[in-house]
Scaffold this active site. Structure first.
Site, PDB file in Angstrom:
ATOM      1  N   HIS A   1       1.234  -1.210   0.090  1.00 13.35           N
ATOM      2  CA  HIS A   1      -0.055   0.286  -0.076  1.00 13.35           C
ATOM      3  C   HIS A   1       0.936   1.334  -0.089  1.00 13.35           C
ATOM      4  O   HIS A   1       1.768   1.177   0.831  1.00 13.35           O
ATOM      5  CB  HIS A   1      -0.960   0.038   1.342  1.00 13.35           C
TER       6      HIS A   1
ATOM      7  N   ASP B   1      -7.883  -4.930  -0.579  1.00 17.46           N
ATOM      8  CA  ASP B   1      -8.269  -5.668  -1.739  1.00 17.46           C
ATOM      9  C   ASP B   1      -7.982  -7.115  -1.456  1.00 17.46           C
ATOM     10  O   ASP B   1      -8.682  -7.923  -2.128  1.00 17.46           O
ATOM     11  CB  ASP B   1      -7.569  -5.182  -3.035  1.00 17.46           C
TER      12      ASP B   1
END
Length: 186
Positions: free
Chosen positions: A94, A145
């Site tokens: 991320h 996700d």
């Protein structure tokens, strides 16, 4: 009709995936709003940015990857081959979080429980194996996700609506706030 647990999980995933930082789609909305464009243009532009597989479309890409792998015992070979070929492995890393994405913590539990309730933990098991390998091989942790993909899949949600319906609905809640906070003079 979803059962109570599925409905609760979907509610929580939508909250977890709501706008939470200055990500690509939020940035896009703010840039468009900064031109004094109307709210519809700002939200539409943000949704366009959200659709990419390196942003909101990553949960769809993650599930497609799991479907391609197919079985838990094929995960390690897939990871090693993908890393050797410098292929992106979706659902990990991320740009903001340097520790685990806190949303992934909740979604991991939902994926596990969803698999147990449905009597098929294959998708959770594959994702957990991917997580362990990505941590050991690349020191990358799961993002939102990673486990949302298998959670949605086990709910019977079609892949083609992960991003355009679910993710965009969750993210669109915050877009008008940014538009509304844009100065009317530049």
């Amino acid at each position: 009709m979803p059962d109570e647990f599925d409905a609760h999980v979907l509610d929580v995933t939508l909250i977890l995936q709501a706008d939470h930082e200055l990500n690509a789609s939020t940035f896009t909305a703010r840039v468009v709003a900064g031109t004094l464009a109307d709210i519809y243009s700002a939200v539409t532009a943000a949704l366009g940015a959200l659709s990419g597989p390196l942003h909101g479309g990553a949960n769809t890409a993650m599930m497609k990857m799991l479907l391609e792998i197919g079985e838990v015992d094929k995960v390690e070979a897939f990871v090693k081959d993908s890393l050797a070929k410098k292929r992106k492995i979706m659902g990990f890393g991320h740009p903001v979080y340097r520790t685990e994405d806190p949303r992934a913590t909740h979604l991991r539990q939902f994926s596990k429980e969803m698999g147990e309730r449905k009597g098929n933990t294959k998708w959770y098991d594959m994702t957990a194996r991917l997580e362990a390998l990505m941590k050991s091989e690349k020191n990358l942790l799961p993002n939102v996700d990673c486990y949302s993909a298998s959670t949605y899949y086990m709910m019977g949600i079609p892949l083609d609506i992960y991003t355009p319906i679910l993710r965009s609905a969750a993210s669109a809640v915050g877009r008008p706030i940014f538009w509304n906070n844009t100065p009317t003079t530049n």
